[in-house]
Write a protein that holds these residues in place. Structure first.
Motif, mmCIF file in Angstrom:
data_model
loop_
_atom_site.group_PDB
_atom_site.id
_atom_site.type_symbol
_atom_site.label_atom_id
_atom_site.label_comp_id
_atom_site.label_asym_id
_atom_site.label_seq_id
_atom_site.Cartn_x
_atom_site.Cartn_y
_atom_site.Cartn_z
ATOM 1 N N HIS A 41 0.808 -1.234 0.000
ATOM 2 C CA HIS A 41 0.000 0.000 0.000
ATOM 3 C C HIS A 41 0.831 1.270 0.000
ATOM 4 C CE1 HIS A 41 0.732 0.600 4.306
ATOM 5 N NE2 HIS A 41 0.554 -0.705 4.456
ATOM 6 N N GLN A 42 2.045 1.247 0.586
ATOM 7 C CA GLN A 42 2.949 2.395 0.583
ATOM 8 C C GLN A 42 2.288 3.689 1.079
ATOM 9 O OE1 GLN A 42 5.775 2.747 -2.772
ATOM 10 N NE2 GLN A 42 4.835 0.935 -3.669
ATOM 11 N N SER A 43 1.438 3.577 2.082
ATOM 12 C CA SER A 43 0.704 4.753 2.571
ATOM 13 C C SER A 43 0.740 4.832 4.092
ATOM 14 C CB SER A 43 -0.749 4.670 2.100
ATOM 15 O OG SER A 43 -1.562 5.509 2.887
ATOM 16 N N ALA A 44 1.097 6.012 4.609
ATOM 17 C CA ALA A 44 1.163 6.202 6.059
ATOM 18 C C ALA A 44 -0.214 6.075 6.695
ATOM 19 C CB ALA A 44 1.762 7.570 6.376
ATOM 20 N N ILE A 45 -1.242 6.593 6.021
ATOM 21 C CA ILE A 45 -2.591 6.528 6.598
ATOM 22 C C ILE A 45 -3.064 5.080 6.677
ATOM 23 C CG2 ILE A 45 -5.034 7.083 6.153
ATOM 24 C CD1 ILE A 45 -4.143 9.843 5.256
ATOM 25 N N ILE A 46 -2.839 4.324 5.603
ATOM 26 C CA ILE A 46 -3.231 2.915 5.639
ATOM 27 C C ILE A 46 -2.379 2.174 6.672
ATOM 28 C CG2 ILE A 46 -3.375 0.777 4.291
ATOM 29 C CD1 ILE A 46 -4.128 2.469 1.880
ATOM 30 N N GLY A 47 -1.126 2.559 6.785
ATOM 31 C CA GLY A 47 -0.268 1.987 7.818
ATOM 32 C C GLY A 47 -0.909 2.105 9.198
ATOM 33 N N ASP A 48 -1.510 3.262 9.455
ATOM 34 C CA ASP A 48 -2.142 3.471 10.769
ATOM 35 C C ASP A 48 -3.300 2.505 11.027
ATOM 36 O OD1 ASP A 48 -0.382 5.429 11.516
ATOM 37 O OD2 ASP A 48 -1.646 7.102 10.864
ATOM 38 N N TRP A 49 -3.951 2.035 9.973
ATOM 39 C CA TRP A 49 -5.034 1.058 10.167
ATOM 40 C C TRP A 49 -4.509 -0.210 10.846
ATOM 41 C CZ3 TRP A 49 -7.528 1.155 4.558
ATOM 42 C CH2 TRP A 49 -8.009 2.452 4.306
ATOM 43 N N PHE A 50 -3.250 -0.538 10.582
ATOM 44 C CA PHE A 50 -2.672 -1.753 11.183
ATOM 45 C C PHE A 50 -2.477 -1.595 12.688
ATOM 46 C CE2 PHE A 50 -1.423 -4.573 7.626
ATOM 47 C CZ PHE A 50 -1.659 -3.745 6.551
ATOM 48 N N ILE A 337 -12.459 -2.001 -12.653
ATOM 49 C CA ILE A 337 -11.586 -3.095 -13.078
ATOM 50 C C ILE A 337 -10.914 -3.681 -11.833
ATOM 51 C CG2 ILE A 337 -9.600 -3.760 -14.494
ATOM 52 C CD1 ILE A 337 -12.036 -2.802 -16.135
ATOM 53 N N ILE A 338 -11.024 -4.990 -11.686
ATOM 54 C CA ILE A 338 -10.301 -5.658 -10.595
ATOM 55 C C ILE A 338 -8.904 -5.954 -11.128
ATOM 56 C CG2 ILE A 338 -10.311 -7.572 -8.950
ATOM 57 C CD1 ILE A 338 -13.228 -7.984 -9.499
ATOM 58 N N PRO A 339 -7.876 -5.457 -10.456
ATOM 59 C CA PRO A 339 -6.531 -5.609 -11.008
ATOM 60 C C PRO A 339 -5.959 -7.019 -10.817
ATOM 61 C CG PRO A 339 -6.439 -4.341 -8.974
ATOM 62 C CD PRO A 339 -7.890 -4.644 -9.222
ATOM 63 N N ILE A 340 -4.993 -7.360 -11.670
ATOM 64 C CA ILE A 340 -4.288 -8.640 -11.560
ATOM 65 C C ILE A 340 -3.389 -8.626 -10.333
ATOM 66 C CG2 ILE A 340 -2.610 -10.188 -12.689
ATOM 67 C CD1 ILE A 340 -5.280 -9.982 -14.217
ATOM 68 N N HIS A 341 -2.616 -7.546 -10.173
ATOM 69 C CA HIS A 341 -1.593 -7.486 -9.128
ATOM 70 C C HIS A 341 -1.730 -6.150 -8.400
ATOM 71 C CE1 HIS A 341 2.929 -8.255 -8.095
ATOM 72 N NE2 HIS A 341 2.212 -7.924 -7.045
ATOM 73 N N SER A 342 -2.349 -6.186 -7.228
ATOM 74 C CA SER A 342 -2.688 -4.935 -6.552
ATOM 75 C C SER A 342 -1.453 -4.128 -6.150
ATOM 76 C CB SER A 342 -3.575 -5.203 -5.327
ATOM 77 O OG SER A 342 -2.936 -6.053 -4.405
ATOM 78 N N CYS A 343 -0.328 -4.789 -5.835
ATOM 79 C CA CYS A 343 0.878 -4.047 -5.430
ATOM 80 C C CYS A 343 1.353 -3.135 -6.565
ATOM 81 C CB CYS A 343 2.012 -4.993 -5.034
ATOM 82 S SG CYS A 343 1.578 -6.230 -3.797
ATOM 83 N N LEU A 344 1.437 -3.680 -7.781
ATOM 84 C CA LEU A 344 1.928 -2.882 -8.913
ATOM 85 C C LEU A 344 0.921 -1.805 -9.305
ATOM 86 C CD1 LEU A 344 3.680 -5.449 -11.295
ATOM 87 C CD2 LEU A 344 4.619 -4.141 -9.381
ATOM 88 N N THR A 345 -0.344 -2.125 -9.206
ATOM 89 C CA THR A 345 -1.383 -1.142 -9.537
ATOM 90 C C THR A 345 -1.348 0.007 -8.526
ATOM 91 O OG1 THR A 345 -2.720 -2.898 -10.490
ATOM 92 C CG2 THR A 345 -3.853 -0.856 -9.960
ATOM 93 N N ALA A 346 -1.263 -0.339 -7.244
ATOM 94 C CA ALA A 346 -1.224 0.683 -6.199
ATOM 95 C C ALA A 346 0.009 1.573 -6.356
ATOM 96 C CB ALA A 346 -1.225 0.026 -4.819
ATOM 97 N N ASN A 347 1.136 0.956 -6.698
ATOM 98 C CA ASN A 347 2.383 1.711 -6.820
ATOM 99 C C ASN A 347 2.259 2.882 -7.798
ATOM 100 O OD1 ASN A 347 5.434 2.001 -6.594
ATOM 101 N ND2 ASN A 347 5.187 1.671 -8.791
ATOM 102 N N MET A 348 1.402 2.722 -8.823
ATOM 103 C CA MET A 348 1.287 3.770 -9.839
ATOM 104 C C MET A 348 0.154 4.747 -9.572
ATOM 105 S SD MET A 348 2.305 1.874 -13.377
ATOM 106 C CE MET A 348 1.084 0.593 -13.233
ATOM 107 N N ALA A 349 -0.645 4.472 -8.537
ATOM 108 C CA ALA A 349 -1.866 5.261 -8.363
ATOM 109 C C ALA A 349 -1.605 6.675 -7.860
ATOM 110 C CB ALA A 349 -2.812 4.540 -7.402
ATOM 111 N N GLY A 350 -0.535 6.862 -7.102
ATOM 112 C CA GLY A 350 -0.300 8.189 -6.536
ATOM 113 C C GLY A 350 -1.106 8.409 -5.271
ATOM 114 N N SER A 351 -2.359 8.012 -5.283
ATOM 115 C CA SER A 351 -3.201 8.100 -4.090
ATOM 116 C C SER A 351 -4.375 7.146 -4.251
ATOM 117 C CB SER A 351 -3.699 9.528 -3.889
ATOM 118 O OG SER A 351 -4.556 9.870 -4.962
#
Lengths: 365, 365
Positions: A41-50, A337-351
């Motif tokens: 996810h590479q996100s501080a906010i999502i990190g806080d969910w953990f 669209i449900i992505p094939i590989h969420s890590c790579l898709t998320a990496n390009m999303a920016g947010s």
């Protein structure tokens, strides 16, 4: 959803929280330290969910990511990537501030650490249990011992144990194969731990890809798991039998720009720079880059497997849509669209955008 | 180069300038407007290099890119993507400020423009000349006429002519096939122009993928070309016979983190999030994700075709390196990877570094 005007990665926060909770509970049940991989996810906010589920230690895949999460309050981080010698100054700087662990798998890496590190730093020896990507083959105990010997020359370095990534589970042709790869890795790591714990009694073993951590139920001798993808899951995990479609928490919402009935194709704004060119093969051995979800009278419906993203260019996605469903999608609509590989898709999303409308920044935002 | 500590996209500015100059000169020789596609580099600074060769009009592939280049002083922009109806307010806002052109290929798009646009806006009808991605088939003159009729309802809309992308050249098995695809597209576009110019005497035809624009020498009836990739070129273009290795102006510089002599593999820091998962097939029909360049006594050398990037995960690149060359690459070295598809690689870079050491930001920096 109606405010989306261009390809947007939407996540279902409730599903993410469920996925985290399940994995955190599993770790607790098996008395494992849960050190989730944040490269997904590479996100501080999502990190806080953990943190809601007691997570205090994390895994990342680069020094840059470690620096980002340190800035956002994480102080116990493993960089699960072979130590990158040109970044040793950055590693040393981080080690001055937090509980940091790195991986070594060769003498060069070990010597660079022994020479340059002057703050307390945990070091795992990376073991290859069959993935054949990185790590020392678990049977090469002589080399492993040599690497550990080099580390002991620097008192700031603490040999923490063995770490492996059973990535071969991603090539499994059945869930049985996932179980067997995991069990094989388990045996190899147990044996290493036994062998070296006479000399280093408090060493630990860290394992943990998403397929094994989700499915398997034997973690004997393991101290820590590090899955990452499970927060979102994706079509790759679903096709491996690791999750159901309904567990997938991430979708790329895309506007429809064109329809070509003569060839049953629909064009969306959403291409390789949004989904990545990761693909799976369908039953006809044709590559596909995502599955299609549409809204019918306010209800989400995933179209059948004869409907998929068949081709991507930089900004375009070309959908193959069956005759039966073709009229359901129109120019100007938003589809998912449900992505094939969420890590790579998320990496390009920016947010991210949550289904509740919250914009969530990530590392490069 | 010695300051690089993580995967870094390095461009050779001199080669870029040569590539631009050559294409600008070619456009001049054939009396074509040169409207280069800026989706390849997505950088305002690199955009300025084109001004040195008289470029004043550009092509982009999204409204977001048009907004970025407008902010950086470009006032004549074609968005070469089917009009995306949810972004129509943004298009209208841009049209208030610059000479803007968009593409339509269906009634829905044309009607949305006719309804909502209240600033002067150029509109090209997108024609499919055989790529089968977007556009109206060139033979469907009835549909084309209908779309034009809708546009004429709004006096702010100016029907400018026909635009096509001969993207099928990317699937050519020989340079002859590139020539023949281009010639076929040329004939179709000439015929359309003839047919419609009785009613719309000043309409133009815009064509121009990098393979055709680089190789072909017949542009009769064409008014404008829009190549983009040629500024960097890449292995895909080289494998098509469009450029030489020596014309490729872009490389991903990567640190070496691990060597595995038992399987002739070397691991670099540089993965799918740096190179993209675009691949080509080698002579053994195996996918590869890049070619390898190393430094031998200060001289750059591209290793032979038995040396290549064989696999990518998020941050890792796995190189297959022949026995002969294996000793030339060591842990801690920086090596260079020539990318398969420079547009996708550049899109993920965030910024460029020139061989002279200048950092060049891009759209999302």
């Amino acid at each position: 959803m109606t405010e989306i005007i261009r390809p947007t990665l939407v996540i279902d926060k409730d599903k993410c929280l469920q996925n985290i909770e399940k994995m955190a509970q599993k770790a607790k049940d098996y008395q494992l330290r849960f050190r989730p991989h944040f490269k997904t996810h590479q996100s501080a906010i999502i990190g806080d969910w953990f943190r809601l589920f007691g997570v205090e230690a994390i895994t990342v895949s680069s020094v840059k990511m470690a620096e980002y999460f340190f800035k956002h309050g994480w102080d116990d981080i493993t960089i699960a990537f072979p130590v990158n010698i040109p970044e040793i100054t950055n590693i040393n700087r981080l080690a001055a501030n937090i509980k940091l662990n790195v991986l070594v798998e060769n003498k060069e890496g070990a010597m660079a650490l022994a020479d340059k590190i002057n703050h307390p730093l945990g070091v795992y020896v990376k073991i290859d249990t069959g993935h054949n990507r990185t790590g020392i083959n678990s049977s090469r105990t002589g080399i492993i011992d040599n690497v550990i010997q080099i580390l002991t020359k620097n008192k700031k370095l603490k040999f923490k144990g063995f770490l492996s990534h059973t990535g071969q589970t991603y090539y499994a042709r059945s869930t049985n194969e996932i179980f067997s790869s995991h069990f094989d890795a388990l045996l190899k790591m147990q044996s290493l731990k036994r062998r070296f714990s006479t000399k280093y009694p408090d060493i630990e073993v860290s394992l943990g890809d998403t397929p094994s951590c989700t499915l398997c139920t034997n973690f004997n001798g393991i101290d820590e798991i590090r899955p990452g993808n499970f927060i979102f899951y994706d079509l790759m995990q679903q096709s491996l039998g690791v999750c159901d479609f309904d567990d997938i928490a991430v979708r790329l919402v895309c506007p429809v720009v064109s329809k070509h009935p003569s060839r049953n194709e629909i064009v969306i704004y959403g291409g390789a720079i949004h989904l990545s060119k990761e693909f799976l093969l369908n039953v006809a051995a044709k590559p596909y880059y995502g599955r299609i979800v549409i809204d019918i009278d306010g209800e989400k419906k995933m179209l059948g497997e004869r409907n998929y993203v068949m081709r991507l260019s930089q900004e375009h996605g070309i959908l193959r849509v069956s005759q039966k469903n073709f009229h359901l999608i129109n120019v100007g609509d938003l589809i998912e669209i449900i992505p094939i590989h969420s890590c790579l898709t998320a990496n390009m999303a920016g947010s991210y955008l949550t289904t509740e409308g919250e914009v969530i920044p990530m590392i490069n935002t």
